[in-house]
Design a protein around this motif. Structure first.
Motif: not given
Length: 117
Positions: A54-71
């Motif tokens: 859930s933390l990862n999903l929140a990070q993706m929402q705030n910065n969708p262009n960072d591949p680290e969030n998806y990894i």
């Protein structure tokens, strides 16, 4: 971002994390024990992996262009899948671990954490 690169990086990340911290199953079990004592609610490695996801999903929402969030999200999804069916021995170890964590922390330390929350 190339999907193949994301998957390869996720696999590499799992190996890196295990080199740094040991088997992730143990780390998630330890986190579950500690959080169980701190929150006075029984949590499992699966629960911790869902929280991490859930933390990862929140990070993706705030910065969708960072591949680290998806990894990181893929890594946590993989661990969530691993923890969906904990074996009985693992559950017993978790309960023993919770007892040990409770012994280590005094009730005053735990209540301070709960009061701050």
């Amino acid at each position: 971002m190339n999907h193949s690169d994301i998957i390869k990086s996720s696999t590499a990340r799992i190996n890196e994390l295990e080199d740094l911290y040991g088997p992730k199953g143990l780390v998630f079990d330890q986190a579950a024990r500690i959080a169980t004592v701190m929150l006075n609610t029984h949590l499992t490695a699966y629960d911790i992996s869902i929280i991490a996801m859930s933390l990862n999903l929140a990070q993706m929402q705030n910065n969708p262009n960072d591949p680290e969030n998806y990894i990181s999200a893929i890594v946590n999804v993989a661990f969530s899948a691993q923890f969906t069916t904990p074996d009985e021995d693992q559950e017993e170890k978790l309960n023993e671990g919770i007892f040990e964590v409770k012994k280590r922390f005094s009730s005053s330390e735990i209540s301070l954490v709960q009061e701050k929350a």
